[in-house]
Write an enzyme that holds these catalytic residues in place. Structure first.
Site, PDB file in Angstrom:
ATOM      1  N   ASP A 103       1.928   4.095  -3.357  1.00  0.00           N
ATOM      2  CA  ASP A 103       1.760   5.214  -3.548  1.00  0.00           C
ATOM      3  C   ASP A 103       3.127   6.178  -3.761  1.00  0.00           C
ATOM      4  OD1 ASP A 103      -0.888   5.151  -2.801  1.00  0.00           O
ATOM      5  OD2 ASP A 103      -0.769   6.953  -1.386  1.00  0.00           O
TER       6      ASP A 103
ATOM      7  N   ASP B 288       0.909  -1.210   0.031  1.00  0.00           N
ATOM      8  CA  ASP B 288       0.163  -0.132   0.078  1.00  0.00           C
ATOM      9  C   ASP B 288       1.005   1.129   0.202  1.00  0.00           C
ATOM     10  OD1 ASP B 288      -2.369   1.513   0.306  1.00  0.00           O
ATOM     11  OD2 ASP B 288      -1.944   1.691   2.299  1.00  0.00           O
TER      12      ASP B 288
HETATM   13  C1  IPM Z   1      -5.747   1.414  -1.666  1.00  0.00           C
HETATM   14  C2  IPM Z   1      -6.509   2.234  -0.682  1.00  0.00           C
HETATM   15  C3  IPM Z   1      -6.988   1.160   0.284  1.00  0.00           C
HETATM   16  C4  IPM Z   1      -6.151   0.256   0.826  1.00  0.00           C
HETATM   17  C5  IPM Z   1      -8.086   1.723   1.442  1.00  0.00           C
HETATM   18  C6  IPM Z   1      -9.065   2.778   0.832  1.00  0.00           C
HETATM   19  C7  IPM Z   1      -8.815   0.758   2.321  1.00  0.00           C
HETATM   20  O1  IPM Z   1      -5.515   3.160   0.057  1.00  0.00           O
HETATM   21  O2  IPM Z   1      -6.333   0.689  -2.705  1.00  0.00           O
HETATM   22  O3  IPM Z   1      -4.556   1.527  -1.725  1.00  0.00           O
HETATM   23  O4  IPM Z   1      -5.434   0.695   2.004  1.00  0.00           O
HETATM   24  O5  IPM Z   1      -5.900  -0.766   0.441  1.00  0.00           O
HETATM   25 MN    MN Z   2      -3.361   2.982  -0.883  1.00  0.00          MN
END
Ligand code: IPM
Ligand code: MN
Length: 357
Positions: A249, A245
């Site tokens: 990002d 995660d």
């Molecule tokens: C993602 C988002 C989700 C995650 C959230 C909205 C639950 O951040 O798809 O990366 O943490 O997986």
């Molecule tokens: Mn995410």
């Protein structure tokens, strides 16, 4: 007439409906150009579902996604639902959907389009040509581990992986690496966590079946640093749920905007295709969102779920062409823009390019 496919549509919240509408526009143009048919069925999830049914994931959605060939998903969440108890939050709906659909492998490509090398906050020489695939485990780890508890004095979660869960995500990563540059970097925190120790052992074991693939291991803190220092060293990154995660990002910003990058969540049954960005409530309803991540997710859906490879290629080429031609949504307006366009104009231009391809 060619084949016919059923697509589940989850628009969600915030900019979700706007960006999904553009992806459908492009999908329709693509289907008619390549001679197949798409039928859509809409399902509720997240805040929209809470408002209508009281639940972030109504039973109808959980059942409905089993009768389609793939699900295209926008985004969920927003300040309106932020103060709800955890089990009633929009995010809980998404997590439950991923779990129930068995989509344990989340593929998150981080690609830097040549046309946008200047859009990154990093130097062009660092990001030019970056092409990374982050393979994130999606239905296990600390997101789902038991026990978990919150009290005002003490709260905890559990990071747990079984050998089987690690082996199956590792196989996905190695299979993808075989079709790419044959390098896998497994990211963990094996110097501290037992769960990572097992992760490393199992990944090593799976690697035996892929003698052509070069495997390396990296601690997650170092991986975060290396992604920014020298991103071109990576081909495929495989990692657990929370590390994936965070790293995806970070990797997305190499491309200049999180509004560009798609993802595919696949597993044993129907796949879920979604942009990696969120619902951006601050710009919702203004028609300025960048629909490219969702349109690129639709292309991944055509490629992986429907095996319509030519159609997927056509959408990806059309995206490159709009960027080369200088069309930009607001998020990228500062980078070699010839014309600033709205969300819906961007969808129409890409659809036209596909139709003329
Ligand atoms: C993602 C988002 C989700 C995650 C959230 C909205 C639950 O951040 O798809 O990366 O943490 O997986
Ligand atoms: Mn995410």
């Amino acid at each position: 007439m060619g084949k016919s496919y059923k697509i589940g549509i989850i628009k969600g919240d915030g900019i979700g409906p706007e960006i999904i509408d553009e992806a459908i526009k492009v999908l329709d143009a693509t289907a008619s150009h390549f001679g197949f048919e798409l039928q859509y069925e809409e399902f509720l999830l997240g805040g929209a579902a809470i408002d209508e049914t009281g639940s972030p994931i109504p039973q109808e959605t959980l059942i409905g996604v089993n009768r389609v060939d793939a699900v295209l998903f926008g985004a969920i969440g927003g300040p309106k639902w932020d103060n709800l108890e955890r089990h009633l939050r929009p995010e809980t709906g998404l997590l439950k959907l991923r779990k129930e659909m068995g989509t344990f492998a989340n593929l998150r490509p981080a690609i830097v389009y040549d046309e946008l090398v200047n859009a990154s906050t990093l130097k062009p020489s660092v990001v030019e040509g970056v092409d990374i695939m982050v393979v994130r485990e999606l239905t296990g780890g600390i997101y789902f581990g038991e026990p978990r508890e919150y009290t005002p004095q003490k709260a905890y979660n559990t990071m747990v992986y079984t050998k089987e869960e690690i082996a199956r995500i590792a196989k996905v990563a190695f299979d993808i690496a075989m079709k790419r540059n044959k390098r896998v970097c497994s990211v963990d925190k094996a110097n501290v966590l037992e769960v990572s120790q097992l992760w490393r052992e199992v990944v090593e074991e799976v690697a035996q079946e892929y003698p052509e693939v070069e495997l390396s291991h990296m601690y997650v803190d170092n991986a975060a640093m290396q992604l920014i220092r020298q991103p071109k060293q990576f081909d495929v990154i495989v990692t657990g749920n929370i590390f994936g995660d965070i790293l995806s990002d970070a990797a997305s910003m190499l491309s200049g905007s999180i509004g560009l990058l798609p993802s595919a969540s696949v597993g044993s049954k129907v796949g879920l295709y979604e942009p990696i960005h969120g619902s951006a409530p601050d710009i919702a309803g203004q028609g300025i969102a960048n629909p490219i991540a969702t349109i690129a997710s639709a292309a991944m859906m055509l490629r992986y779920a429907l095996n319509e490879i030519e159609a997927a290629d056509a959408i990806e080429s059309a995206i490159k062409k709009v960027l080369a031609d200088g069309y930009r949504t607001g998020d990228l307006s500062a980078y070699d823009a010839k014309e600033i366009v709205s969300c819906s104009e961007m969808g129409s231009i890409i659809a036209n390019y596909v139709a003329k391809s």
